[in-house]
Design an enzyme around this catalytic site. Sequence first.
Site, PDB file in Angstrom:
ATOM      1  CE  LYS A 291      14.297   4.829  18.139  1.00 38.88           C
ATOM      2  NZ  LYS A 291      15.375   5.568  17.456  1.00 38.88           N
TER       3      LYS A 291
ATOM      4  CB  ILE B 278      20.624  -3.196  17.690  1.00 38.46           C
ATOM      5  CG1 ILE B 278      21.624  -2.237  17.054  1.00 38.46           C
ATOM      6  CG2 ILE B 278      21.236  -3.910  18.893  1.00 38.46           C
ATOM      7  CD1 ILE B 278      22.053  -1.105  17.977  1.00 38.46           C
TER       8      ILE B 278
ATOM      9  CE  LYS C 233      11.288   5.863  15.658  1.00 45.20           C
ATOM     10  NZ  LYS C 233      12.297   5.525  14.671  1.00 45.20           N
TER      11      LYS C 233
ATOM     12  CB  ALA D 268      -0.907  -0.005   1.234  1.00 47.08           C
TER      13      ALA D 268
HETATM   14  N1  LIG Z   1      14.241   4.934   8.703  1.00 39.89           N
HETATM   15  C1  LIG Z   1      14.789   4.356   9.755  1.00 39.89           C
HETATM   16  O1  LIG Z   1      16.007   4.313   9.888  1.00 39.89           O
HETATM   17  C2  LIG Z   1      13.931   3.741  10.800  1.00 39.89           C
HETATM   18  C3  LIG Z   1      12.558   3.827  10.750  1.00 39.89           C
HETATM   19  N2  LIG Z   1      11.806   3.238  11.710  1.00 39.89           N
HETATM   20  C4  LIG Z   1      10.345   3.337  11.669  1.00 39.89           C
HETATM   21  O2  LIG Z   1       9.869   2.635  10.516  1.00 39.89           O
HETATM   22  C5  LIG Z   1       8.710   3.284   9.999  1.00 39.89           C
HETATM   23  C6  LIG Z   1       8.969   3.666   8.555  1.00 39.89           C
HETATM   24  O3  LIG Z   1      10.065   4.548   8.505  1.00 39.89           O
HETATM   25  P1  LIG Z   1      10.662   5.079   7.111  1.00 39.89           P
HETATM   26  O4  LIG Z   1      10.585   4.025   6.090  1.00 39.89           O
HETATM   27  O5  LIG Z   1      11.965   5.686   7.447  1.00 39.89           O
HETATM   28  O6  LIG Z   1       9.634   6.235   6.778  1.00 39.89           O
HETATM   29  P2  LIG Z   1       9.371   6.911   5.343  1.00 39.89           P
HETATM   30  O7  LIG Z   1       8.782   8.252   5.609  1.00 39.89           O
HETATM   31  O8  LIG Z   1      10.598   6.826   4.498  1.00 39.89           O
HETATM   32  O9  LIG Z   1       8.279   5.949   4.712  1.00 39.89           O
HETATM   33  C7  LIG Z   1       6.943   5.911   5.063  1.00 39.89           C
HETATM   34  C8  LIG Z   1       6.165   5.660   3.786  1.00 39.89           C
HETATM   35  O10 LIG Z   1       4.816   5.396   4.134  1.00 39.89           O
HETATM   36  C9  LIG Z   1       3.994   6.060   3.197  1.00 39.89           C
HETATM   37  N3  LIG Z   1       2.681   6.290   3.775  1.00 39.89           N
HETATM   38  C10 LIG Z   1       2.346   7.130   4.768  1.00 39.89           C
HETATM   39  N4  LIG Z   1       1.015   7.076   5.007  1.00 39.89           N
HETATM   40  C11 LIG Z   1       0.514   6.176   4.137  1.00 39.89           C
HETATM   41  C12 LIG Z   1      -0.795   5.684   3.886  1.00 39.89           C
HETATM   42  N5  LIG Z   1      -1.821   6.135   4.559  1.00 39.89           N
HETATM   43  N6  LIG Z   1      -0.942   4.746   2.928  1.00 39.89           N
HETATM   44  C13 LIG Z   1       0.126   4.287   2.226  1.00 39.89           C
HETATM   45  N7  LIG Z   1       1.379   4.725   2.403  1.00 39.89           N
HETATM   46  C14 LIG Z   1       1.564   5.652   3.369  1.00 39.89           C
HETATM   47  C15 LIG Z   1       4.742   7.352   2.882  1.00 39.89           C
HETATM   48  O11 LIG Z   1       4.305   7.897   1.663  1.00 39.89           O
HETATM   49  C16 LIG Z   1       6.179   6.866   2.852  1.00 39.89           C
HETATM   50  O12 LIG Z   1       6.556   6.436   1.558  1.00 39.89           O
HETATM   51  C17 LIG Z   1       8.462   4.476  10.908  1.00 39.89           C
HETATM   52  O13 LIG Z   1       7.529   4.136  11.875  1.00 39.89           O
HETATM   53  C18 LIG Z   1       9.825   4.747  11.543  1.00 39.89           C
HETATM   54  O14 LIG Z   1       9.736   5.364  12.803  1.00 39.89           O
HETATM   55  C19 LIG Z   1      12.345   2.512  12.741  1.00 39.89           C
HETATM   56  C20 LIG Z   1      13.709   2.403  12.834  1.00 39.89           C
HETATM   57  C21 LIG Z   1      14.612   3.039  11.905  1.00 39.89           C
HETATM   58  N1  LIG Z   2      15.590   9.252  13.529  1.00 33.50           N
HETATM   59  C1  LIG Z   2      15.944   8.013  14.156  1.00 33.50           C
HETATM   60  C2  LIG Z   2      15.749   6.872  13.168  1.00 33.50           C
HETATM   61  C3  LIG Z   2      15.614   5.560  13.811  1.00 33.50           C
HETATM   62  O1  LIG Z   2      14.842   5.250  14.707  1.00 33.50           O
HETATM   63  C4  LIG Z   2      17.417   8.073  14.600  1.00 33.50           C
HETATM   64  O2  LIG Z   2      18.117   9.032  14.254  1.00 33.50           O
HETATM   65  O3  LIG Z   2      17.834   7.192  15.347  1.00 33.50           O
HETATM   66 NA    NA Z   3      15.967  -3.413  17.129  1.00 30.87          NA
END
Ligand SMILES: NC(=O)C1=CN([C@@H]2O[C@H](COP(=O)(O)OP(=O)(O)OC[C@H]3O[C@@H](n4cnc5c(N)ncnc54)[C@H](O)[C@@H]3O)[C@@H](O)[C@H]2O)C=CC1
Ligand SMILES: N[C@@H](CC=O)C(=O)O
Ligand code: NA
Length: 436
Positions: free
Chosen positions: A206, A137, A106, A46
Amino acid sequence: MIEYRSIRVGLLGAGSVGSQVARLLLEHGDELAQRIGARIELVGIAVRDLDAKRDAELPRELLTTDADALIVASDIVIELMGGLEPARTMVLKAIASGADVVTGNKALLATHGPELYAAAEQVGAQLSYEAAVAGAIPIIRPLRESLAGDRIDRILGIVNGTTNFILDRMDSTGASLEDALATATELGYAEADPTADIGGYDAAQKAAILASIAFHTSVPVAAVHREGITSVTAQQVESARRAGFVVKLLAICERLTDPETGEEGVSARVYPALVPREHPLGAVRGANNAVFVEASAAGPLMFYGAGAGGVQTASAVLGDLVAIARRHVVGGPGTAESTHAELPMFEIGRITTRYAITLEVADEPGVLERIAHVFAEHGVSVEQLQQTVSGGSERATLVIGTHEATESALAETVASLAENPVVVSVASVLRVEGAM
Ligand SMILES: NC(=O)C1=CN([C@@H]2O[C@H](COP(=O)(O)OP(=O)(O)OC[C@H]3O[C@@H](n4cnc5c(N)ncnc54)[C@H](O)[C@@H]3O)[C@@H](O)[C@H]2O)C=CC1
Ligand SMILES: N[C@@H](CC=O)C(=O)O
Ligand code: NA
Protein backbone atom coordinates in the site's frame (compact mmCIF):
# COMPACT_ATOMS: atom_id res chain seq x y z
CA MET A 1 -39.44 4.51 -17.69
CA ILE A 2 -36.13 5.48 -19.29
CA GLU A 3 -34.56 2.88 -21.57
CA TYR A 4 -30.90 2.85 -20.65
CA ARG A 5 -28.19 1.36 -22.76
CA SER A 6 -26.25 -1.48 -21.07
CA ILE A 7 -22.63 -1.58 -20.00
CA ARG A 8 -21.43 -5.17 -19.66
CA VAL A 9 -19.49 -5.93 -16.49
CA GLY A 10 -17.60 -9.16 -15.80
CA LEU A 11 -16.55 -9.97 -12.22
CA LEU A 12 -13.52 -12.18 -11.57
CA GLY A 13 -13.67 -13.73 -8.08
CA ALA A 14 -16.61 -14.02 -5.67
CA GLY A 15 -14.88 -14.12 -2.28
CA SER A 16 -15.36 -11.67 0.61
CA VAL A 17 -15.29 -8.56 -1.59
CA GLY A 18 -16.43 -9.97 -4.95
CA SER A 19 -19.61 -11.58 -3.60
CA GLN A 20 -20.60 -8.26 -1.97
CA VAL A 21 -19.89 -6.31 -5.16
CA ALA A 22 -22.18 -8.70 -7.07
CA ARG A 23 -24.91 -8.46 -4.43
CA LEU A 24 -24.84 -4.64 -4.39
CA LEU A 25 -24.85 -4.46 -8.19
CA LEU A 26 -27.86 -6.75 -8.37
CA GLU A 27 -29.76 -5.07 -5.51
CA HIS A 28 -29.14 -1.45 -6.55
CA GLY A 29 -29.26 -1.83 -10.35
CA ASP A 30 -32.04 0.73 -10.90
CA GLU A 31 -30.51 3.43 -8.72
CA LEU A 32 -27.07 2.94 -10.25
CA ALA A 33 -28.58 3.18 -13.74
CA GLN A 34 -30.06 6.58 -12.85
CA ARG A 35 -26.76 7.83 -11.48
CA ILE A 36 -24.76 6.58 -14.44
CA GLY A 37 -27.20 7.12 -17.28
CA ALA A 38 -26.65 3.51 -18.36
CA ARG A 39 -27.50 0.12 -16.90
CA ILE A 40 -24.74 -2.01 -15.40
CA GLU A 41 -25.36 -5.51 -16.72
CA LEU A 42 -23.47 -8.07 -14.66
CA VAL A 43 -22.83 -10.58 -17.44
CA GLY A 44 -20.96 -13.17 -15.40
CA ILE A 45 -18.96 -13.98 -12.30
CA ALA A 46 -15.84 -16.11 -12.77
CA VAL A 47 -15.32 -18.53 -9.87
CA ARG A 48 -13.10 -21.54 -9.26
CA ASP A 49 -15.80 -23.70 -7.74
CA LEU A 50 -19.43 -23.33 -8.87
CA ASP A 51 -20.71 -24.96 -5.65
CA ALA A 52 -18.57 -23.11 -3.07
CA LYS A 53 -20.36 -21.45 -0.15
CA ARG A 54 -20.31 -17.64 -0.50
CA ASP A 55 -20.90 -14.63 1.76
CA ALA A 56 -23.82 -13.52 -0.46
CA GLU A 57 -26.27 -15.65 -2.41
CA LEU A 58 -25.62 -15.17 -6.12
CA PRO A 59 -27.71 -16.28 -9.13
CA ARG A 60 -26.33 -19.63 -10.26
CA GLU A 61 -26.74 -18.72 -13.96
CA LEU A 62 -24.19 -15.87 -13.58
CA LEU A 63 -21.43 -18.16 -12.27
CA THR A 64 -18.85 -19.45 -14.72
CA THR A 65 -15.48 -21.14 -14.57
CA ASP A 66 -14.54 -19.70 -17.98
CA ALA A 67 -12.90 -16.40 -16.98
CA ASP A 68 -11.34 -15.89 -20.45
CA ALA A 69 -14.72 -15.97 -22.21
CA LEU A 70 -16.18 -13.61 -19.59
CA ILE A 71 -13.36 -11.10 -20.08
CA VAL A 72 -13.89 -10.80 -23.83
CA ALA A 73 -17.64 -10.38 -23.29
CA SER A 74 -17.18 -7.43 -20.90
CA ASP A 75 -16.86 -3.65 -21.30
CA ILE A 76 -15.55 -3.36 -17.74
CA VAL A 77 -13.76 -6.15 -15.84
CA ILE A 78 -13.64 -6.18 -12.03
CA GLU A 79 -10.72 -8.26 -10.74
CA LEU A 80 -11.20 -9.45 -7.15
CA MET A 81 -9.38 -12.80 -7.21
CA GLY A 82 -6.25 -11.52 -5.44
CA GLY A 83 -2.70 -12.82 -5.94
CA LEU A 84 -0.32 -12.16 -8.82
CA GLU A 85 -1.29 -14.87 -11.29
CA PRO A 86 -3.60 -15.44 -13.05
CA ALA A 87 -4.74 -11.92 -12.00
CA ARG A 88 -1.96 -10.19 -13.98
CA THR A 89 -2.60 -12.17 -17.16
CA MET A 90 -6.34 -11.64 -16.89
CA VAL A 91 -6.05 -7.87 -16.32
CA LEU A 92 -3.72 -7.60 -19.34
CA LYS A 93 -6.16 -9.65 -21.37
CA ALA A 94 -9.05 -7.41 -20.35
CA ILE A 95 -7.11 -4.28 -21.34
CA ALA A 96 -6.04 -5.84 -24.64
CA SER A 97 -9.64 -6.73 -25.43
CA GLY A 98 -10.71 -3.08 -24.95
CA ALA A 99 -12.17 -3.29 -21.46
CA ASP A 100 -11.58 -0.92 -18.54
CA VAL A 101 -10.53 -2.57 -15.27
CA VAL A 102 -11.32 -2.10 -11.58
CA THR A 103 -9.22 -4.02 -9.08
CA GLY A 104 -8.59 -4.12 -5.32
CA ASN A 105 -5.41 -6.11 -5.74
CA LYS A 106 -2.60 -4.20 -4.01
CA ALA A 107 -0.13 -7.09 -4.38
CA LEU A 108 -0.67 -7.03 -8.15
CA LEU A 109 -0.36 -3.23 -8.46
CA ALA A 110 2.67 -2.96 -6.15
CA THR A 111 4.47 -5.68 -8.13
CA HIS A 112 3.31 -5.24 -11.74
CA GLY A 113 1.78 -1.74 -11.63
CA PRO A 114 4.01 -0.09 -14.27
CA GLU A 115 3.37 -2.90 -16.80
CA LEU A 116 -0.39 -2.71 -16.24
CA TYR A 117 -0.55 1.12 -16.32
CA ALA A 118 1.49 1.19 -19.54
CA ALA A 119 -0.77 -1.39 -21.16
CA ALA A 120 -3.85 0.61 -20.15
CA GLU A 121 -2.41 3.93 -21.34
CA GLN A 122 -1.42 2.47 -24.69
CA VAL A 123 -5.02 1.62 -25.56
CA GLY A 124 -6.68 4.45 -23.58
CA ALA A 125 -8.21 2.07 -21.02
CA GLN A 126 -8.91 3.05 -17.42
CA LEU A 127 -7.38 1.03 -14.56
CA SER A 128 -8.89 2.06 -11.19
CA TYR A 129 -8.05 0.69 -7.74
CA GLU A 130 -9.54 2.69 -4.85
CA ALA A 131 -10.12 -0.55 -2.92
CA ALA A 132 -6.43 -1.48 -3.01
CA VAL A 133 -5.40 1.02 -0.31
CA ALA A 134 -7.28 1.41 2.97
CA GLY A 135 -10.38 -0.49 1.73
CA ALA A 136 -13.50 1.68 1.86
CA ILE A 137 -11.64 4.92 2.71
CA PRO A 138 -11.46 7.28 -0.27
CA ILE A 139 -7.72 7.99 -0.57
CA ILE A 140 -6.59 7.19 -4.13
CA ARG A 141 -9.11 9.57 -5.71
CA PRO A 142 -8.45 12.42 -3.21
CA LEU A 143 -4.71 12.13 -3.81
CA ARG A 144 -5.05 11.91 -7.57
CA GLU A 145 -7.89 14.37 -8.14
CA SER A 146 -8.79 16.56 -5.15
CA LEU A 147 -5.12 17.27 -4.33
CA ALA A 148 -3.92 17.29 -7.95
CA GLY A 149 -3.08 21.00 -7.72
CA ASP A 150 -1.28 20.75 -4.40
CA ARG A 151 2.13 19.39 -3.46
CA ILE A 152 2.11 16.42 -1.11
CA ASP A 153 5.01 16.41 1.33
CA ARG A 154 4.24 13.46 3.54
CA ILE A 155 1.80 10.62 4.14
CA LEU A 156 1.60 8.79 7.48
CA GLY A 157 -0.81 5.90 7.28
CA ILE A 158 -2.22 3.09 9.36
CA VAL A 159 -3.10 0.96 6.36
CA ASN A 160 -3.30 -2.56 7.79
CA GLY A 161 -6.33 -3.32 9.92
CA THR A 162 -5.07 -6.62 11.34
CA THR A 163 -1.89 -5.15 12.83
CA ASN A 164 -3.72 -2.11 14.17
CA PHE A 165 -6.18 -4.43 15.87
CA ILE A 166 -3.32 -6.44 17.40
CA LEU A 167 -1.37 -3.39 18.62
CA ASP A 168 -4.53 -1.75 19.96
CA ARG A 169 -5.41 -4.95 21.84
CA MET A 170 -1.89 -5.15 23.32
CA ASP A 171 -2.24 -1.51 24.37
CA SER A 172 -5.71 -1.75 25.90
CA THR A 173 -5.51 -5.20 27.55
CA GLY A 174 -1.78 -5.84 28.02
CA ALA A 175 -2.10 -8.96 25.81
CA SER A 176 0.97 -10.51 24.19
CA LEU A 177 1.34 -10.29 20.41
CA GLU A 178 0.57 -14.02 20.10
CA ASP A 179 -2.68 -13.73 22.12
CA ALA A 180 -3.79 -10.58 20.27
CA LEU A 181 -3.11 -12.31 16.94
CA ALA A 182 -5.17 -15.32 18.04
CA THR A 183 -8.09 -12.95 18.81
CA ALA A 184 -7.66 -11.22 15.42
CA THR A 185 -7.81 -14.64 13.75
CA GLU A 186 -10.91 -15.66 15.74
CA LEU A 187 -12.66 -12.43 14.71
CA GLY A 188 -11.76 -13.03 11.05
CA TYR A 189 -9.47 -9.99 10.63
CA ALA A 190 -6.20 -11.84 10.06
CA GLU A 191 -5.47 -13.89 6.98
CA ALA A 192 -5.25 -17.69 7.34
CA ASP A 193 -1.50 -17.09 6.96
CA PRO A 194 -1.10 -13.72 8.71
CA THR A 195 2.50 -13.18 7.51
CA ALA A 196 1.38 -10.57 4.95
CA ASP A 197 -0.18 -8.56 7.77
CA ILE A 198 2.23 -8.91 10.72
CA GLY A 199 5.32 -9.01 8.49
CA GLY A 200 4.35 -5.60 7.05
CA TYR A 201 4.15 -6.90 3.44
CA ASP A 202 0.54 -5.77 2.95
CA ALA A 203 1.34 -2.29 4.33
CA ALA A 204 4.47 -2.06 2.14
CA GLN A 205 2.40 -2.78 -0.99
CA LYS A 206 0.00 0.00 0.00
CA ALA A 207 2.92 2.36 0.74
CA ALA A 208 4.32 1.72 -2.76
CA ILE A 209 0.96 2.61 -4.31
CA LEU A 210 0.48 5.74 -2.17
CA ALA A 211 4.04 7.02 -2.77
CA SER A 212 3.73 6.48 -6.53
CA ILE A 213 0.59 8.61 -6.73
CA ALA A 214 1.62 11.25 -4.19
CA PHE A 215 5.03 11.94 -5.72
CA HIS A 216 4.32 11.25 -9.42
CA THR A 217 7.07 8.65 -9.31
CA SER A 218 7.00 4.93 -9.98
CA VAL A 219 7.78 3.31 -6.61
CA PRO A 220 8.28 -0.47 -6.72
CA VAL A 221 7.41 -2.43 -3.56
CA ALA A 222 11.02 -3.66 -3.44
CA ALA A 223 12.09 -0.04 -2.76
CA VAL A 224 9.89 0.20 0.34
CA HIS A 225 11.81 -0.38 3.59
CA ARG A 226 9.73 -2.92 5.54
CA GLU A 227 9.69 -3.97 9.19
CA GLY A 228 6.66 -5.81 10.59
CA ILE A 229 5.38 -6.01 14.16
CA THR A 230 6.66 -9.50 15.01
CA SER A 231 9.27 -8.23 17.46
CA VAL A 232 7.02 -5.73 19.25
CA THR A 233 6.70 -6.84 22.89
CA ALA A 234 4.02 -6.29 25.54
CA GLN A 235 6.77 -4.54 27.54
CA GLN A 236 7.41 -2.00 24.75
CA VAL A 237 3.69 -1.30 24.39
CA GLU A 238 3.33 -0.85 28.16
CA SER A 239 6.35 1.49 28.40
CA ALA A 240 4.97 3.51 25.48
CA ARG A 241 1.59 3.75 27.22
CA ARG A 242 3.16 5.05 30.41
CA ALA A 243 5.07 7.69 28.46
CA GLY A 244 1.95 8.92 26.62
CA PHE A 245 2.62 7.10 23.34
CA VAL A 246 1.03 4.26 21.43
CA VAL A 247 2.81 1.78 19.13
CA LYS A 248 1.40 1.80 15.57
CA LEU A 249 2.50 0.10 12.36
CA LEU A 250 2.98 3.07 10.04
CA ALA A 251 3.37 3.34 6.30
CA ILE A 252 5.34 6.54 5.68
CA CYS A 253 5.80 8.16 2.28
CA GLU A 254 7.91 11.29 2.31
CA ARG A 255 9.38 13.83 -0.06
CA LEU A 256 12.93 14.55 1.13
CA THR A 257 15.72 16.93 0.24
CA ASP A 258 19.32 15.95 0.93
CA PRO A 259 20.67 18.74 3.17
CA GLU A 260 24.13 18.52 1.63
CA THR A 261 23.47 18.12 -2.09
CA GLY A 262 19.98 19.61 -2.31
CA GLU A 263 18.90 16.48 -4.23
CA GLU A 264 15.17 15.76 -3.94
CA GLY A 265 13.97 12.19 -3.44
CA VAL A 266 11.32 9.94 -1.98
CA SER A 267 11.32 7.64 1.03
CA ALA A 268 8.69 4.92 1.46
CA ARG A 269 8.88 2.80 4.58
CA VAL A 270 6.84 0.64 6.93
CA TYR A 271 7.74 0.06 10.55
CA PRO A 272 6.26 0.04 14.04
CA ALA A 273 6.71 3.45 15.69
CA LEU A 274 5.76 5.39 18.78
CA VAL A 275 3.00 7.91 18.05
CA PRO A 276 1.82 10.47 20.64
CA ARG A 277 -1.61 9.52 21.97
CA GLU A 278 -2.93 12.98 21.13
CA HIS A 279 -1.92 12.65 17.44
CA PRO A 280 -4.96 11.83 15.23
CA LEU A 281 -3.30 8.50 14.33
CA GLY A 282 -2.86 7.67 18.03
CA ALA A 283 -6.64 7.50 18.39
CA VAL A 284 -7.20 4.95 15.59
CA ARG A 285 -8.66 1.92 17.35
CA GLY A 286 -9.35 -1.69 16.41
CA ALA A 287 -9.12 -2.78 12.78
CA ASN A 288 -9.69 0.74 11.44
CA ASN A 289 -7.32 2.47 9.03
CA ALA A 290 -6.37 6.14 8.77
CA VAL A 291 -4.22 8.08 6.37
CA PHE A 292 -2.76 11.41 7.48
CA VAL A 293 -1.69 13.54 4.51
CA GLU A 294 0.43 16.68 4.76
CA ALA A 295 0.08 18.87 1.67
CA SER A 296 1.83 22.20 1.15
CA ALA A 297 -1.28 24.32 0.64
CA ALA A 298 -4.03 22.18 2.22
CA GLY A 299 -2.02 21.45 5.38
CA PRO A 300 -2.74 18.28 7.36
CA LEU A 301 -5.71 16.14 6.24
CA MET A 302 -6.96 12.92 7.81
CA PHE A 303 -8.85 10.11 6.03
CA TYR A 304 -10.36 7.57 8.43
CA GLY A 305 -12.62 4.52 8.37
CA ALA A 306 -12.90 0.85 7.51
CA GLY A 307 -9.72 -0.36 5.83
CA ALA A 308 -10.99 -3.89 5.27
CA GLY A 309 -14.14 -5.99 5.17
CA GLY A 310 -16.09 -7.43 2.25
CA VAL A 311 -19.02 -5.03 2.03
CA GLN A 312 -17.00 -1.97 3.07
CA THR A 313 -14.38 -2.63 0.40
CA ALA A 314 -17.14 -3.31 -2.14
CA SER A 315 -18.17 0.34 -1.70
CA ALA A 316 -14.80 1.50 -3.06
CA VAL A 317 -15.02 -0.96 -5.98
CA LEU A 318 -18.47 0.32 -6.90
CA GLY A 319 -17.26 3.92 -6.71
CA ASP A 320 -14.60 3.15 -9.32
CA LEU A 321 -17.11 1.21 -11.43
CA VAL A 322 -19.62 4.08 -11.46
CA ALA A 323 -16.91 6.60 -12.39
CA ILE A 324 -15.74 4.45 -15.30
CA ALA A 325 -19.29 3.70 -16.43
CA ARG A 326 -20.12 7.43 -16.49
CA ARG A 327 -17.16 7.95 -18.79
CA HIS A 328 -18.63 5.31 -21.11
CA VAL A 329 -21.74 7.48 -21.25
CA VAL A 330 -20.20 10.93 -21.62
CA GLY A 331 -16.93 9.94 -23.36
CA GLY A 332 -13.50 11.45 -22.85
CA PRO A 333 -10.16 10.04 -21.80
CA GLY A 334 -9.53 8.27 -18.50
CA THR A 335 -6.92 9.27 -15.92
CA ALA A 336 -3.46 7.95 -16.78
CA GLU A 337 -0.81 7.27 -14.13
CA SER A 338 1.36 10.30 -13.54
CA THR A 339 5.05 9.42 -13.16
CA HIS A 340 6.55 12.56 -14.71
CA ALA A 341 8.64 13.46 -11.62
CA GLU A 342 10.50 10.13 -11.39
CA LEU A 343 12.24 11.17 -8.19
CA PRO A 344 15.01 8.88 -6.93
CA MET A 345 14.29 6.62 -3.95
CA PHE A 346 16.25 7.48 -0.80
CA GLU A 347 17.41 4.44 1.15
CA ILE A 348 16.47 4.15 4.82
CA GLY A 349 19.88 5.38 6.08
CA ARG A 350 19.14 8.86 4.66
CA ILE A 351 15.89 9.51 6.49
CA THR A 352 15.76 11.47 9.72
CA THR A 353 13.44 10.86 12.61
CA ARG A 354 13.45 10.71 16.41
CA TYR A 355 14.17 7.60 18.45
CA ALA A 356 13.40 6.11 21.86
CA ILE A 357 16.11 3.72 23.03
CA THR A 358 15.88 1.58 26.15
CA LEU A 359 19.13 0.28 27.65
CA GLU A 360 19.87 -2.03 30.55
CA VAL A 361 23.08 -0.67 32.07
CA ALA A 362 25.34 -1.31 35.07
CA ASP A 363 24.27 0.88 38.00
CA GLU A 364 27.65 2.42 38.80
CA PRO A 365 29.20 5.92 38.84
CA GLY A 366 30.08 7.49 35.45
CA VAL A 367 27.67 5.37 33.38
CA LEU A 368 25.46 8.25 32.25
CA GLU A 369 28.50 10.21 31.12
CA ARG A 370 29.83 7.27 29.09
CA ILE A 371 26.45 6.68 27.46
CA ALA A 372 26.08 10.40 26.64
CA HIS A 373 29.55 10.30 25.10
CA VAL A 374 28.53 7.50 22.68
CA PHE A 375 25.58 9.58 21.44
CA ALA A 376 27.72 12.72 21.08
CA GLU A 377 30.42 10.79 19.18
CA HIS A 378 27.89 9.92 16.46
CA GLY A 379 26.27 13.35 16.33
CA VAL A 380 22.98 12.13 17.83
CA SER A 381 21.55 14.70 20.21
CA VAL A 382 19.76 13.46 23.34
CA GLU A 383 16.49 15.21 24.12
CA GLN A 384 15.61 13.42 27.34
CA LEU A 385 16.89 10.64 29.55
CA GLN A 386 15.04 8.77 32.23
CA GLN A 387 16.71 6.37 34.65
CA THR A 388 15.00 3.72 36.77
CA VAL A 389 16.83 1.60 39.34
CA SER A 390 15.00 -1.38 40.81
CA GLY A 391 15.67 -1.83 44.54
CA GLY A 392 18.61 -4.14 45.33
CA SER A 393 19.54 -4.45 41.65
CA GLU A 394 22.99 -3.70 40.25
CA ARG A 395 21.38 -2.66 37.01
CA ALA A 396 19.49 0.39 35.87
CA THR A 397 17.12 0.97 32.98
CA LEU A 398 17.73 4.03 30.82
CA VAL A 399 15.12 5.36 28.40
CA ILE A 400 16.71 7.87 26.03
CA GLY A 401 14.73 10.08 23.66
CA THR A 402 16.69 11.68 20.84
CA HIS A 403 16.24 14.78 18.73
CA GLU A 404 16.00 14.17 14.98
CA ALA A 405 18.89 12.08 13.68
CA THR A 406 19.62 10.12 10.53
CA GLU A 407 18.99 6.37 10.51
CA SER A 408 22.62 5.74 9.64
CA ALA A 409 23.86 7.79 12.64
CA LEU A 410 21.37 6.03 14.88
CA ALA A 411 22.38 2.56 13.63
CA GLU A 412 26.05 3.36 14.36
CA THR A 413 25.12 4.70 17.81
CA VAL A 414 23.18 1.55 18.68
CA ALA A 415 26.03 -0.68 17.44
CA SER A 416 28.51 1.25 19.65
CA LEU A 417 26.16 1.08 22.63
CA ALA A 418 25.78 -2.67 22.24
CA GLU A 419 29.58 -3.06 22.42
CA ASN A 420 30.06 -0.71 25.36
CA PRO A 421 31.02 -2.61 28.56
CA VAL A 422 28.57 -0.63 30.75
CA VAL A 423 25.63 -1.63 28.55
CA VAL A 424 24.12 -4.96 29.58
CA SER A 425 21.62 -4.96 26.70
CA VAL A 426 19.91 -2.69 24.16
CA ALA A 427 16.37 -3.65 25.18
CA SER A 428 14.44 -1.63 22.60
CA VAL A 429 14.88 0.84 19.75
CA LEU A 430 11.72 2.43 18.38
CA ARG A 431 11.29 5.41 16.10
CA VAL A 432 9.05 8.27 17.22
CA GLU A 433 6.75 9.68 14.54
CA GLY A 434 4.10 12.38 14.46
CA ALA A 435 5.51 14.28 17.44
CA MET A 436 3.59 17.56 17.65
N1 LIG B 1 -11.02 -8.52 2.13
C1 LIG B 1 -10.69 -7.26 2.33
O1 LIG B 1 -11.00 -6.68 3.36
C2 LIG B 1 -9.93 -6.52 1.29
C3 LIG B 1 -9.48 -7.13 0.15
N2 LIG B 1 -8.80 -6.42 -0.79
C4 LIG B 1 -8.31 -7.08 -2.00
O2 LIG B 1 -9.43 -7.51 -2.78
C5 LIG B 1 -9.11 -8.72 -3.46
C6 LIG B 1 -10.11 -9.78 -3.06
O3 LIG B 1 -10.03 -9.99 -1.67
P1 LIG B 1 -11.02 -10.99 -0.91
O4 LIG B 1 -12.36 -10.95 -1.52
O5 LIG B 1 -10.85 -10.69 0.53
O6 LIG B 1 -10.33 -12.38 -1.22
P2 LIG B 1 -10.99 -13.84 -1.13
O7 LIG B 1 -9.88 -14.81 -0.96
O8 LIG B 1 -12.10 -13.84 -0.12
O9 LIG B 1 -11.65 -14.00 -2.56
C7 LIG B 1 -10.97 -14.27 -3.73
C8 LIG B 1 -11.84 -15.20 -4.55
O10 LIG B 1 -11.28 -15.32 -5.84
C9 LIG B 1 -11.38 -16.68 -6.23
N3 LIG B 1 -10.39 -16.97 -7.25
C10 LIG B 1 -9.05 -17.05 -7.10
N4 LIG B 1 -8.47 -17.37 -8.28
C11 LIG B 1 -9.47 -17.50 -9.17
C12 LIG B 1 -9.50 -17.83 -10.55
N5 LIG B 1 -8.40 -18.10 -11.21
N6 LIG B 1 -10.71 -17.85 -11.16
C13 LIG B 1 -11.84 -17.57 -10.48
N7 LIG B 1 -11.88 -17.27 -9.17
C14 LIG B 1 -10.68 -17.22 -8.54
C15 LIG B 1 -11.18 -17.46 -4.94
O11 LIG B 1 -11.69 -18.76 -5.06
C16 LIG B 1 -11.93 -16.60 -3.94
O12 LIG B 1 -13.29 -16.98 -3.85
C17 LIG B 1 -7.68 -9.05 -3.07
O13 LIG B 1 -6.81 -8.57 -4.03
C18 LIG B 1 -7.48 -8.31 -1.74
O14 LIG B 1 -6.14 -7.97 -1.50
C19 LIG B 1 -8.57 -5.08 -0.67
C20 LIG B 1 -8.99 -4.42 0.46
C21 LIG B 1 -9.67 -5.09 1.54
N1 LIG C 1 -5.37 -7.90 5.53
C1 LIG C 1 -5.67 -6.53 5.22
C2 LIG C 1 -6.99 -6.45 4.47
C3 LIG C 1 -7.15 -5.21 3.70
O1 LIG C 1 -6.37 -4.74 2.89
C4 LIG C 1 -5.77 -5.73 6.53
O2 LIG C 1 -5.74 -6.33 7.61
O3 LIG C 1 -5.79 -4.50 6.46
NA1 NA D 1 -9.51 3.08 -0.46
